[in-house]
Design an enzyme around this catalytic site. Structure first.
Site, PDB file in Angstrom:
ATOM      1  CB  SER A 127      -0.882   0.013   1.249  1.00  0.00           C
ATOM      2  OG  SER A 127      -1.523   1.264   1.413  1.00  0.00           O
ATOM      3  CE1 TYR A 140      -4.308  -2.567   4.485  1.00  0.00           C
ATOM      4  CE2 TYR A 140      -3.385  -0.345   4.361  1.00  0.00           C
ATOM      5  CZ  TYR A 140      -3.821  -1.504   3.746  1.00  0.00           C
ATOM      6  OH  TYR A 140      -3.750  -1.605   2.368  1.00  0.00           O
TER       7      TYR A 140
END
Length: 247
Positions: A127, A140
């Site tokens: 990400s 996350y």
């Protein structure tokens, strides 16, 4: 004709990546926890398999059923949004089980066959939070940073055997189901003390200046899977590219 196995194909990046490689006439093994008809159009080049990356037996069955794998794409992932102090450790562990340990388990399962053939590519989808950490997503972000370090080390470790390890770093995609697959809503993890801090952040998420599409990610995965240079990182989407250049 090469074979690619992609995790997390029920929707989003995984589904679009399966479509992309099918259009390129690759053999595609699209995996998901609960396979269902109609998620992808029938094709002689397509197989859909059940796979839970947090279950060792499920991984072993999928790898055996898939046969020789030229490219593994570790795409399956989950998110959790909220203040870290209010995030139960059970949710943190759930995120790491899929995003970190699931990727490691899949990678470990496929390395032997690639090593024996002295060829193969492992593409790990992380990400853009690894380029610029965003607030209210600490667990996350940590799970994705772990895979960045893991893949960088793996690239050196496996190059001796002709295996390439790559990273694809998607930007922010409002259309993804981020945070929905942990069965907890952001407001459940936001104590009142965080209300003033969180409001402008969520407003920015609702109307971002730049976003990433599923096609952006599929194209970046294609570039990573077919790249024969030492390039490690492939940012996906205009926002991720901007962050990558700034970093």
């Amino acid at each position: 004709m090469q074979t690619i196995l992609i995790t997390g194909c029920s929707s989003g990046y995984g589904l679009e990546t399966a479509r992309h490689f099918l259009a390129k006439q690759w053999n595609v093994v699209a995996t998901m926890r609960s396979p269902r008809e109609g998620v992808l159009p029938p094709s002689e080049h397509l197989r859909i398999l059940a796979l839970d990356v947090t279950d060792g037996e499920s991984i072993a069955r999928a790898i055996e059923d898939a046969g020789p794998i030229d490219v593994l794409v570790n795409n399956a992932g989950i998110g959790v949004v909220g203040a870290f102090e209010a995030t139960p450790m059970s949710h943190v562990r759930k995120v790491f089980d899929t995003n970190t340990f699931g990727v490691m388990a899949m990678t470990q399962a496929v390395i032997p066959q690639m090593r024996d053939r002295r060829s193969g590519v492992i593409v790990n989808v992380t990400s853009s939070v690894t380029l610029a950490p965003m607030p209210l997503a600490a667990a996350y972000t940590a799970s994705k940073h772990a895979i960045e370090g893991f893949t960088g080390s793996l690239a050196h470790e496996l190059a001796h055997f002709g295996i390439r390890a790559k990273l694809v770093e998607p930007g922010y995609a409002p259309t993804t189901r981020f945070g929905q697959n942990t069965s907890v809503r952001p407001e459940q993890l936001l104590p009142k003390a965080y209300a003033d801090f969180a409001a402008p952040i969520f407003a920015e998420y609702a109307q971002p200046l730049l976003t990433t599409t599923e096609s952006d990610v599929a194209e970046a995965i294609w570039a990573a899977a077919t790249d024969r240079t030492g390039t490690l990182r492939f940012p996906a989407g205009p926002d991720a590219v901007a962050l990558f250049r700034a970093a």
